[in-house]
Design a protein around this motif. Structure first.
Motif, short mmCIF file in Angstrom:
data_model
loop_
_atom_site.label_atom_id
_atom_site.label_comp_id
_atom_site.label_asym_id
_atom_site.label_seq_id
_atom_site.Cartn_x
_atom_site.Cartn_y
_atom_site.Cartn_z
N CYS A 19 1.05 -1.22 -0.05
CA CYS A 19 0.06 0.07 0.22
C CYS A 19 0.68 1.34 -0.02
O CYS A 19 1.26 1.88 0.95
CB CYS A 19 -0.93 -0.01 1.05
SG CYS A 19 -1.94 -1.44 1.54
N GLU A 26 3.90 1.26 2.59
CA GLU A 26 3.54 0.25 3.58
C GLU A 26 3.24 -1.13 3.09
O GLU A 26 2.81 -1.38 1.92
CB GLU A 26 2.39 0.88 4.44
CG GLU A 26 2.72 1.97 5.14
CD GLU A 26 1.29 2.45 5.62
OE1 GLU A 26 0.34 1.82 5.67
OE2 GLU A 26 1.31 3.67 6.44
N THR A 39 1.53 -4.90 4.12
CA THR A 39 0.55 -5.66 5.19
C THR A 39 0.23 -7.05 4.73
O THR A 39 0.21 -7.41 3.47
CB THR A 39 -0.51 -4.80 5.35
OG1 THR A 39 -1.53 -5.48 6.38
CG2 THR A 39 -1.56 -4.78 4.05
N GLN A 84 -7.67 -4.96 5.42
CA GLN A 84 -6.99 -3.73 5.61
C GLN A 84 -6.53 -3.46 3.75
O GLN A 84 -6.64 -2.27 3.41
CB GLN A 84 -5.90 -3.83 6.47
CG GLN A 84 -5.19 -2.48 6.61
CD GLN A 84 -4.05 -2.44 7.67
OE1 GLN A 84 -3.35 -3.64 7.74
NE2 GLN A 84 -3.71 -1.33 8.33
N ALA A 85 -5.88 -4.32 3.31
CA ALA A 85 -5.51 -4.18 2.03
C ALA A 85 -6.60 -3.91 0.90
O ALA A 85 -6.38 -3.36 0.18
CB ALA A 85 -4.73 -5.54 1.32
N LYS A 86 -7.88 -4.59 1.09
CA LYS A 86 -8.81 -4.29 0.21
C LYS A 86 -9.46 -3.05 0.44
O LYS A 86 -9.58 -2.15 -0.38
CB LYS A 86 -10.06 -5.53 0.55
CG LYS A 86 -9.38 -6.49 -0.32
CD LYS A 86 -10.72 -7.75 -0.18
CE LYS A 86 -10.47 -8.86 -0.87
NZ LYS A 86 -11.34 -9.95 -0.75
N ALA A 87 -9.56 -2.48 1.76
CA ALA A 87 -10.03 -1.37 2.06
C ALA A 87 -9.11 0.01 1.55
O ALA A 87 -9.52 1.00 1.18
CB ALA A 87 -10.07 -1.14 3.77
N LYS A 88 -7.78 -0.31 1.20
CA LYS A 88 -6.78 0.54 0.95
C LYS A 88 -6.71 0.51 -0.48
O LYS A 88 -5.86 1.45 -0.75
CB LYS A 88 -5.42 0.57 1.77
CG LYS A 88 -5.58 1.25 3.21
CD LYS A 88 -4.28 0.86 3.82
CE LYS A 88 -4.02 1.29 5.43
NZ LYS A 88 -2.77 1.37 6.05
N CYS A 135 -4.70 -1.97 -1.88
CA CYS A 135 -3.45 -2.25 -2.00
C CYS A 135 -3.21 -3.40 -3.20
O CYS A 135 -4.21 -4.07 -3.36
CB CYS A 135 -2.69 -2.92 -0.70
SG CYS A 135 -3.04 -1.55 0.55
N SER A 169 -1.74 -7.09 11.07
CA SER A 169 -1.04 -6.23 10.16
C SER A 169 0.52 -6.34 10.40
O SER A 169 0.94 -6.62 11.34
CB SER A 169 -1.60 -4.85 11.07
OG SER A 169 -0.59 -3.80 10.21
N PRO A 201 0.37 1.44 12.29
CA PRO A 201 -0.78 2.32 11.87
C PRO A 201 0.08 3.69 11.56
O PRO A 201 0.85 4.06 12.47
CB PRO A 201 -1.98 2.34 12.51
CG PRO A 201 -1.36 2.03 13.79
CD PRO A 201 -0.38 1.02 13.58
#
Length: 173
Positions: free
Chosen positions: A26, A29, A31, A36-40, A42, A66, A70
């Motif tokens: 991402c 960053e 991960t 979290q990857a899908k939300a951002k 990535c 993670s 963060p």
């Protein structure tokens, strides 16, 4: 019996390779948390060139899946980011540090000047003494002279740089 052992060993190794999580990038960053990857948004990283080092997690409430801590929240628009006040040291401690720095630079200056005088003696105003090898192979002499000249220029530059650093230091010349 041997075939069964090799087959079970091969199965165990292939299962361990499949168990490795996918790593996502991402920006700067990384991960292994899929949500979290899908939300951002990535992108998955080709894991052939990635080495995962397991260790202690960074403090700050990072989630269990993670791989990175963060990011710190950014200040609201219109406000300047706060930074810690510079640490003030007492005058005696600063003078001691300046004195130590001056002593270190002075010893470096002495070494650099000694090396410079050695190079000047070896260079002999552009006519260094020929070695036995250079008498047999004349091409080596101009190469050595050029190398000594370059070393001499570099050493003079080093001495000038150390002098500038010494002049910047407070407290005596």
């Amino acid at each position: 019996m041997k075939k069964l052992y090799v087959l079970s060993l091969l199965f165990a190794v292939s299962g361990a390779a499949v168990a490795q999580d996918t790593i996502y990038r991402c920006g700067n960053e990384y991960t292994n948390n899929v949500a979290q990857a899908k939300a951002k948004g990535c992108k998955p990283v080709d894991s052939s060139g990635v080495t995962v080092i397991h260790g202690t997690r960074a403090s700050g409430g990072s989630s269990a899946g993670s791989a990175v801590a963060p990011a710190k929240p950014k200040p609201a628009s219109g406000t300047a980011p706060s930074s810690p006040a510079p640490v003030r040291s007492d005058n005696a401690a600063q003078k001691a540090r300046d004195s130590d720095a001056r002593a270190i630079l002075q010893s470096e200056m002495n070494k650099a000047q000694a090396r410079l005088s050695e190079l000047k003696a070896e260079y002999n105003d552009g006519n260094p003494v020929r070695t036995a090898l250079e008498l047999r192979n004349p091409q080596g002499y101009p190469e050595r002279v050029a190398k000594i000249k370059a070393d001499l220029a570099r050493q003079e530059s080093d001495v000038a740089g150390i002098k500038r650093e010494l002049d910047r230091l407070p407290g005596g010349n």
